[in-house]
Enzyme design. Sequence first.
Site, PDB file in Angstrom:
ATOM      1  N   PHE A  54       5.882   1.232  10.883  1.00 40.40           N
ATOM      2  CA  PHE A  54       4.942   2.329  11.098  1.00 40.40           C
ATOM      3  C   PHE A  54       5.725   3.505  11.649  1.00 40.40           C
ATOM      4  O   PHE A  54       6.539   3.344  12.560  1.00 40.40           O
ATOM      5  CB  PHE A  54       3.852   1.909  12.091  1.00 40.40           C
ATOM      6  CG  PHE A  54       3.027   0.736  11.629  1.00 40.40           C
ATOM      7  CD1 PHE A  54       1.811   0.946  11.004  1.00 40.40           C
ATOM      8  CD2 PHE A  54       3.483  -0.563  11.802  1.00 40.40           C
ATOM      9  CE1 PHE A  54       1.042  -0.130  10.573  1.00 40.40           C
ATOM     10  CE2 PHE A  54       2.717  -1.642  11.368  1.00 40.40           C
ATOM     11  CZ  PHE A  54       1.501  -1.430  10.753  1.00 40.40           C
ATOM     12  N   GLU A  55       5.451   4.703  11.130  1.00 38.98           N
ATOM     13  CA  GLU A  55       6.328   5.844  11.451  1.00 38.98           C
ATOM     14  C   GLU A  55       6.178   6.359  12.869  1.00 38.98           C
ATOM     15  O   GLU A  55       6.956   7.199  13.301  1.00 38.98           O
ATOM     16  CB  GLU A  55       6.116   6.965  10.447  1.00 38.98           C
ATOM     17  CG  GLU A  55       4.712   7.516  10.441  1.00 38.98           C
ATOM     18  CD  GLU A  55       4.383   8.132   9.098  1.00 38.98           C
ATOM     19  OE1 GLU A  55       4.824   9.253   8.877  1.00 38.98           O
ATOM     20  OE2 GLU A  55       3.701   7.507   8.267  1.00 38.98           O
ATOM     21  N   ASN A  56       5.187   5.869  13.601  1.00 38.65           N
ATOM     22  CA  ASN A  56       5.141   6.235  15.023  1.00 38.65           C
ATOM     23  C   ASN A  56       6.181   5.457  15.817  1.00 38.65           C
ATOM     24  O   ASN A  56       6.334   5.677  17.021  1.00 38.65           O
ATOM     25  CB  ASN A  56       3.741   6.000  15.597  1.00 38.65           C
ATOM     26  CG  ASN A  56       3.297   4.558  15.475  1.00 38.65           C
ATOM     27  OD1 ASN A  56       3.745   3.843  14.594  1.00 38.65           O
ATOM     28  ND2 ASN A  56       2.429   4.133  16.358  1.00 38.65           N
TER      29      ASN A  56
END
Lengths: 252, 308
Positions: free
Chosen positions: A49-51
């Site tokens: 997940f890009e967070n």
Amino acid sequence: MTYTDRELMVIAAAREIRDGELVFVGMRLPLLAFALAKRTHAPRALGLFENGIVREQPAPDTPFTMSDPPNIAGALWSTSTGNIMALLQQGLVEMGFIGGAEVDRYGNLNTSYIGDWKHPTVKLPGSGGGADIASLAKRFVIIMPQEKHRFRERVDYITSPGHGDGGDWRRKVGLRGGGPSALITTLGVFRFHPETKEAYLASFHPGQSVESVRAQTGWDLKVALDVAPTPEPSAPELEIVRASDPEGFWTR
Amino acid sequence: MRAVSKLASMTDAIARFVPDGASVCLGAGLEAVIPFAAGHEIIRQGKRDLTLIGPISDMLFDQLIGAGCCRKVVAAWVGNVIAGLGHNYRRAVERGVPRPIEVEDHSNFTLSLGLLAGSLGAPYIPTRSLLGTGLLESNRSFKLGTNPWTGEPEVLVPGITPDVAIVHVQRSDVEGHCHLWGTLGVTREAGLAARGVIVVAEEIRRREQLLADPNLVLVPPVKVLAVVHEPWGALPSPCQGFYGRDHEFFMRYHEESRSPEGFRAWLEKWVLGVPDWKGFLELLGTETLERLRVKQPQLSEPLDYGAR
């Protein structure tokens, strides 16, 4: 058995995930697809997940956004956006999912501007991490509703690069990732020709036909010789999707 | 030697350290720990001509744009993550309402790299992302370069150095030794790249309590301009260990901001009609706060920093 378009899209998307892969998941339908794949044929896949999150198991209650606290608790790694994108740029991420407002016959996606970007008729939210996944993942799968005005001969603006104008365009511009491998819509599943890189219809969803898909495609649609209906969802698949989205926020 | 306390009210911190025309990084933690309390105070003080910098902005930039505070946006995504388009963002870009804004299109990776370059004091960082995209044309700050060793094409992302980064954290001391955990996004890069940082903390703790885990200290306190104690200050976005996300608030905003009049009414009610963040929380109501409050602690193992 009854099911919604979006439930079928989730199930078709899950089938694109192979066991053991590093998958750039994102949110909405892909998150449900990842949960389904993990619980069926791809138990060893890992979700990115890009967070900044890497997960082995989907969060128990499907989060609305990737940064909801349940998506962080129980993660394998909680780090920066940059460190997750670094895995992508190193070529370690096998596949990712992207949605779009507009797509064209070579799988280029526009999520930035409708019309001339200098004077747009619609300002869309932008890339997020989409352009990075499209540039750098070994392959990616596009999920979006199919309507003729969104399925354009040529998008107004390339936010997330597909196969450009076809052939070896990606290699020419220097993109290392493999580009789109499938386009899953509310009407069918498209794949991309190995040489020309043009999208063609591989299957139409139950209740649809080649003609009904063609009617919602804004270019001269090519069709696989062995085009067939998309396999129906199985009862266990539907059960898992519904358990992941009990209120039907994303799939109803 | 006693270090100087940087504790300030939100009103004072924004008045002093966010001048008109400043470049401000907000929402570096993506969908979590978005400093809404600070954003609303910026609106109340009528700041103008700000450059807003952030990877994605889940609703906050849309509010600041609609309130007329913004001249330019440097971002990968601006809208409402679970609801879709940002109505104020659309009005500003498409029709110049309430005022025209300039947009510098990024991806999440290039925004992260820009801040990383800024934090390194490096002029730029090359990447293989975005080759062949429209972003290279619409964002004039990118340059197409070639790898000097191999001749391969690459995108050069210039360093981004915000005047100020506003970060929301779980806890801080009064000097600005602060701990953030959960979703990080680009927060550390933003804090290091910015000329100064406003820390907004759920809790103010003693110095010793923060320095018991120096690995977790987000930025060196030399960067910290002010420390603001503002419990619930990231709502309606979540803060790990403290509260979850108020999805309904985001959905309602999406509906209520559909027209300029609707947005003005929203703004009057939730921002201009209250004196401060406590006023916002009163409007939100104790039932909502109780619903969002994290009720099941999930503690990490303590670390042993033993040295002798």
